[in-house]
Design a protein around this motif. Structure first.
Motif, PDB file in Angstrom:
ATOM      1  N   LEU A   1     -19.813 -18.909 -65.497  1.00 14.41           N
ATOM      2  CA  LEU A   1     -18.488 -18.870 -66.206  1.00 14.41           C
ATOM      3  C   LEU A   1     -18.152 -17.468 -66.634  1.00 14.41           C
ATOM      4  O   LEU A   1     -19.217 -16.706 -66.934  1.00 14.41           O
ATOM      5  N   ARG A   2     -17.094 -17.092 -66.479  1.00 16.86           N
ATOM      6  CA  ARG A   2     -16.465 -15.640 -66.665  1.00 16.86           C
ATOM      7  C   ARG A   2     -15.046 -15.931 -67.502  1.00 16.86           C
ATOM      8  O   ARG A   2     -14.204 -16.326 -66.920  1.00 16.86           O
ATOM      9  N   VAL A   3     -15.139 -15.642 -68.737  1.00 15.23           N
ATOM     10  CA  VAL A   3     -13.676 -15.465 -69.285  1.00 15.23           C
ATOM     11  C   VAL A   3     -13.320 -14.188 -69.950  1.00 15.23           C
ATOM     12  O   VAL A   3     -14.123 -13.443 -70.421  1.00 15.23           O
ATOM     13  N   GLU A   4     -12.176 -13.863 -69.392  1.00 12.01           N
ATOM     14  CA  GLU A   4     -11.533 -12.483 -69.514  1.00 12.01           C
ATOM     15  C   GLU A   4     -10.401 -12.773 -70.503  1.00 12.01           C
ATOM     16  O   GLU A   4      -9.728 -13.647 -70.346  1.00 12.01           O
ATOM     17  N   ILE A   5     -10.134 -11.795 -71.447  1.00 13.62           N
ATOM     18  CA  ILE A   5      -9.027 -11.645 -72.407  1.00 13.62           C
ATOM     19  C   ILE A   5      -8.675 -10.072 -72.173  1.00 13.62           C
ATOM     20  O   ILE A   5      -9.353  -9.259 -72.838  1.00 13.62           O
ATOM     21  N   ASP A   6      -7.398  -9.790 -71.538  1.00 13.58           N
ATOM     22  CA  ASP A   6      -6.883  -8.383 -71.661  1.00 13.58           C
ATOM     23  C   ASP A   6      -7.776  -7.812 -71.000  1.00 13.58           C
ATOM     24  O   ASP A   6      -8.136  -6.440 -70.946  1.00 13.58           O
ATOM     25  N   GLY A   7      -8.456  -8.246 -69.649  1.00 12.40           N
ATOM     26  CA  GLY A   7      -9.477  -7.480 -68.795  1.00 12.40           C
ATOM     27  C   GLY A   7     -10.721  -7.247 -69.312  1.00 12.40           C
ATOM     28  O   GLY A   7     -11.808  -6.813 -68.672  1.00 12.40           O
ATOM     29  N   HIS A   8     -11.077  -7.819 -70.546  1.00 15.15           N
ATOM     30  CA  HIS A   8     -12.383  -7.667 -71.326  1.00 15.15           C
ATOM     31  C   HIS A   8     -13.025  -8.933 -71.168  1.00 15.15           C
ATOM     32  O   HIS A   8     -12.527  -9.933 -71.848  1.00 15.15           O
ATOM     33  N   ALA A   9     -14.115  -9.179 -70.638  1.00 21.15           N
ATOM     34  CA  ALA A   9     -15.077 -10.226 -70.494  1.00 21.15           C
ATOM     35  C   ALA A   9     -15.754 -10.541 -71.656  1.00 21.15           C
ATOM     36  O   ALA A   9     -16.415  -9.943 -72.173  1.00 21.15           O
ATOM     37  N   ILE A  10     -15.215 -11.661 -72.351  1.00 19.50           N
ATOM     38  CA  ILE A  10     -15.959 -12.365 -73.444  1.00 19.50           C
ATOM     39  C   ILE A  10     -17.087 -13.217 -73.272  1.00 19.50           C
ATOM     40  O   ILE A  10     -18.099 -13.348 -73.862  1.00 19.50           O
ATOM     41  N   VAL A  11     -17.101 -13.678 -72.094  1.00 17.46           N
ATOM     42  CA  VAL A  11     -18.130 -14.782 -71.353  1.00 17.46           C
ATOM     43  C   VAL A  11     -18.165 -14.175 -69.944  1.00 17.46           C
ATOM     44  O   VAL A  11     -17.371 -14.174 -69.239  1.00 17.46           O
ATOM     45  N   ASP A  12     -19.639 -13.802 -69.516  1.00 20.27           N
ATOM     46  CA  ASP A  12     -19.623 -13.014 -68.005  1.00 20.27           C
ATOM     47  C   ASP A  12     -20.868 -13.477 -67.301  1.00 20.27           C
ATOM     48  O   ASP A  12     -22.064 -13.246 -67.646  1.00 20.27           O
ATOM     49  N   GLY A  13     -20.700 -14.453 -66.434  1.00 21.26           N
ATOM     50  CA  GLY A  13     -21.735 -15.095 -65.688  1.00 21.26           C
ATOM     51  C   GLY A  13     -22.683 -16.047 -66.213  1.00 21.26           C
ATOM     52  O   GLY A  13     -23.676 -16.093 -65.912  1.00 21.26           O
ATOM     53  N   VAL A  14     -22.224 -16.916 -67.155  1.00 25.62           N
ATOM     54  CA  VAL A  14     -22.993 -17.812 -67.843  1.00 25.62           C
ATOM     55  C   VAL A  14     -23.125 -19.168 -67.158  1.00 25.62           C
ATOM     56  O   VAL A  14     -22.259 -19.523 -66.537  1.00 25.62           O
ATOM     57  N   SER A  15     -24.439 -19.682 -67.078  1.00 21.72           N
ATOM     58  CA  SER A  15     -24.660 -20.731 -66.332  1.00 21.72           C
ATOM     59  C   SER A  15     -25.539 -21.523 -67.120  1.00 21.72           C
ATOM     60  O   SER A  15     -26.571 -21.161 -67.900  1.00 21.72           O
ATOM     61  N   LEU A  16     -25.474 -22.993 -67.385  1.00 22.42           N
ATOM     62  CA  LEU A  16     -26.310 -23.736 -68.155  1.00 22.42           C
ATOM     63  C   LEU A  16     -25.971 -25.367 -67.414  1.00 22.42           C
ATOM     64  O   LEU A  16     -25.065 -25.578 -66.960  1.00 22.42           O
ATOM     65  N   GLN A  17     -26.970 -25.954 -68.007  1.00 20.73           N
ATOM     66  CA  GLN A  17     -27.136 -27.492 -67.620  1.00 20.73           C
ATOM     67  C   GLN A  17     -27.504 -28.286 -68.875  1.00 20.73           C
ATOM     68  O   GLN A  17     -28.364 -28.037 -69.661  1.00 20.73           O
ATOM     69  N   ALA A  18     -26.504 -29.212 -68.937  1.00 23.24           N
ATOM     70  CA  ALA A  18     -27.023 -30.321 -70.094  1.00 23.24           C
ATOM     71  C   ALA A  18     -27.443 -31.557 -69.703  1.00 23.24           C
ATOM     72  O   ALA A  18     -26.510 -32.311 -68.829  1.00 23.24           O
ATOM     73  N   LEU A  19     -28.638 -31.777 -70.052  1.00 27.54           N
ATOM     74  CA  LEU A  19     -29.377 -32.867 -69.178  1.00 27.54           C
ATOM     75  C   LEU A  19     -29.405 -34.057 -70.286  1.00 27.54           C
ATOM     76  O   LEU A  19     -29.536 -33.884 -71.529  1.00 27.54           O
ATOM     77  N   PRO A  20     -29.463 -35.260 -69.625  1.00 30.84           N
ATOM     78  CA  PRO A  20     -29.539 -36.287 -70.764  1.00 30.84           C
ATOM     79  C   PRO A  20     -30.974 -36.217 -71.430  1.00 30.84           C
ATOM     80  O   PRO A  20     -31.708 -36.100 -71.093  1.00 30.84           O
ATOM     81  N   GLY A  21     -30.678 -36.558 -72.994  1.00 34.02           N
ATOM     82  CA  GLY A  21     -31.701 -36.587 -73.782  1.00 34.02           C
ATOM     83  C   GLY A  21     -32.481 -35.192 -74.088  1.00 34.02           C
ATOM     84  O   GLY A  21     -33.405 -35.009 -74.634  1.00 34.02           O
ATOM     85  N   LYS A  22     -31.701 -34.200 -73.676  1.00 37.88           N
ATOM     86  CA  LYS A  22     -32.302 -32.847 -73.835  1.00 37.88           C
ATOM     87  C   LYS A  22     -31.211 -31.863 -74.894  1.00 37.88           C
ATOM     88  O   LYS A  22     -30.191 -32.281 -74.855  1.00 37.88           O
ATOM     89  N   VAL A  23     -31.964 -31.097 -75.776  1.00 39.37           N
ATOM     90  CA  VAL A  23     -31.373 -30.210 -76.463  1.00 39.37           C
ATOM     91  C   VAL A  23     -31.376 -28.780 -75.706  1.00 39.37           C
ATOM     92  O   VAL A  23     -32.433 -28.220 -75.855  1.00 39.37           O
ATOM     93  N   THR A  24     -30.107 -28.269 -75.334  1.00 38.58           N
ATOM     94  CA  THR A  24     -29.929 -26.814 -74.965  1.00 38.58           C
ATOM     95  C   THR A  24     -29.398 -26.063 -75.889  1.00 38.58           C
ATOM     96  O   THR A  24     -28.404 -26.235 -76.362  1.00 38.58           O
ATOM     97  N   ALA A  25     -30.042 -25.015 -76.231  1.00 35.20           N
ATOM     98  CA  ALA A  25     -29.447 -24.198 -77.527  1.00 35.20           C
ATOM     99  C   ALA A  25     -29.258 -22.882 -76.821  1.00 35.20           C
ATOM    100  O   ALA A  25     -29.814 -22.378 -76.309  1.00 35.20           O
TER     101      ALA A  25
END
Length: 525
Positions: A18-42
């Motif tokens: 995931l990459r989210v840009e605003i006015d050419g500035h990346a506020i999130v850059d290359g993020v990956s995660l999995q949300a698994l059943p019964g698991k807490v991902t922080a």
């Protein structure tokens, strides 16, 4: 820490690159995660690191004008519930809590015969409130959102998410503004949610809560994931420098050396026989706070602690002239303050300043932050526009907000950045009494330490300034010279901070200390 669930199960939700840009500035850059059943991902990290933007991506929500790349995938039945950091923003202020929750409950029981829907909806609502650790549900259901404390609002939103029956719950700082006892219950609740096979994505600055709950942790900084892995490994052997800094800045109320003996002068603020009430629908006016006697001395820091809904914020609002329905007297320099801020003089308004827990709601979203901060000096001290803006810029810079940031509108700042701006705005009044209502509750450990260091420096440098810290957090209360403890609207204990922290005399205070220590040890569940 680990929940008994099959880790080979397909994720309920997944983010890839995931990459989210605003006015050419990346506020999130290359993020990956999995949300698994019964698991807490922080996701942990400083304010503005991209945690909330990443979490909201699971709901398909992005900042206006954002350019988004990467993939966000949900299972076919992967409905996502969201618990926001600022609960008041998602609670309709014109509707009672019963209406807000019943609408959701009814949507889940449309298959039932019409004659059974009302009772079934009521049962579901009461069950959700109980699971969200909300006591006295009958009284609470009759209230409007503004009649609830920040912590109670947070738990109402949690009840909404539970009513939705979501497969994934994104919890964005769910323990913000919560006392240790309530925080422990929310840890238990989220653990129970995960035990039912629901995936939990926890966005939090509170490392005690993350330690107690998380199976996996992603550490974010400036929009990137700098470290990730199983929670136990990360706590024991952090690999990245930023992770180590976050862990090193976590304080402990048992290690404070800031509660040294204090020799007070005559009080600057006196509270005598204060009894405050809320209007509670058909039940009329209900007493929510009794404070027979409480003093604040020049140069002193007084911490007011207690669980959410104990009356801490009501006390603060009475002092600031924001809650008029009270008896008793509040005296500033032995002169009784009018109950309403509308009846206070400009000097009295400047003398007692309030920094709100929800900083975002305290700013006009259409005007630059710098202008709003400078306005305080113009309105309350009669400063001219140029000198007010110069002083505002200097104060904001000292609190860690650079000039390019403060010329933006509030919506372009993170919650932590807005909290520092709110503190700067209050300081421009040059107050005698500064009331800080849970101002560190939404901040990461590094930013929180910076704010507390700033407050300590202010008390050291200004003999005429006194500070009231409204807080659920004993790690913040260590800044204080004295501590007052509230429980169920009653002042149950007060005294020197060192004595209250190490040798509490009231059973509630003892319980608060024990629960805080247990959470700090990572044994909240």
């Amino acid at each position: 820490m680990s929940h008994e669930y099959d880790t080979t199960t397909e994720p309920v939700a997944e983010i890839r690159g995931l990459r989210v840009e605003i006015d050419g500035h990346a506020i999130v850059d290359g993020v990956s995660l999995q949300a698994l059943p019964g698991k807490v991902t922080a996701l942990v990290g400083a304010s503005g690191s991209g945690k909330t933007t990443t979490g909201l991506a699971l709901l398909g929500e992005y900042p206006p004008g954002a350019r988004v790349t990467g993939d966000v995938r949900l299972a076919a039945d992967g409905q996502v519930g969201y618990i926001p950091q600022h609960p008041a923003a998602v609670l309709n202020p014109a509707r009672r809590i019963t209406a807000l929750l019943t609408d959701i409950a009814r949507a889940q029981i449309r298959h039932l015969p019409r004659g059974r829907r009302r009772a079934a909806a009521r049962e579901r609502v009461l069950h959700a409130l109980a699971e969200a650790q909300l006591q006295d549900a009958e009284a609470l259901l009759r209230r409007y959102p503004h009649q609830l404390s920040g912590g109670q609002q947070q738990r109402v939103v949690l009840a909404q998410a539970l009513l939705l029956g979501a497969r994934v719950i994104v919890a964005d700082e769910p323990t913000t503004g919560q006392d240790a006892l309530t925080k422990s219950r929310i840890v238990d609740q989220l653990a129970a949610v995960a035990a039912r096979g629901i995936a939990v994505v926890l966005l939090s600055h509170d490392l005690d809560v993350v330690r107690a709950l998380a199976d996996d942790v992603l550490v974010m900084r400036a929009g990137r994931v700098v470290e990730s892995g199983p929670a136990q490994r990360l706590w024991l052997a952090p690999r990245h420098e930023w992770t180590r800094e976050l862990l090193d800045q976590q304080p402990s109320f048992t290690e404070s050396d800031t509660t040294a003996d204090y020799a007070p002068a005559e009080p600057v603020l006196r509270i005598r026989d204060l009894t405050a009430r809320h209007h509670d629908g058909a039940r009329g006016r209900t007493v929510v706070l009794r404070t027979p006697e409480l003093d604040l001395h020049p140069g002193e820091c007084l911490a007011v602690v207690g669980r959410s809904g104990s009356g801490k914020t009501t006390l603060a609002r009475c002092l600031a002239g924001l809650h008029r329905d009270h008896d008793g007297r509040i005296l500033l320099d032995d002169i009784t303050l009018p109950r309403s801020l509308r009846d206070r003089s400009r000097a009295q308004l400047a003398a007692v300043q309030y920094v709100f827990q929800d900083a975002r709601a305290a700013f006009d979203e259409h005007r630059p932050v710098l202008h709003q901060v400078a306005r305080t000096a113009i309105r309350l001290r009669g400063a001219d526009h140029h000198s007010a803006e110069t002083e505002a810029l200097a104060t904001l810079t000292r609190l860690g907000l650079p000039p390019d940031l403060v010329h933006r509108r509030p919506g372009q700042l993170s919650g932590g950045e807005l909290q520092r701006a709110a503190l700067a705005r209050a300081l421009l009044a040059r107050p005698r009494v500064l009331i800080c209502d849970e101002i560190t509750s939404g901040l990461d450990t590094v930013t929180r330490r910076g704010i507390l260091d700033t407050l300590t420096a202010l008390l050291r440098d200004r003999d005429d300034l006194s500070l009231i810290l409204i807080t659920h957090d004993l790690d913040t209360a260590v800044l204080a010279h004295r501590i007052a403890v509230l429980d169920a609207g009653e002042l149950v204990e007060q005294g020197p901070a060192r004595r209250v922290l190490t040798e509490p005399s009231h059973p509630f205070t003892v319980s608060l200390m024990e629960t805080t220590a247990r959470l700090g040890a990572g044994t909240g569940r």
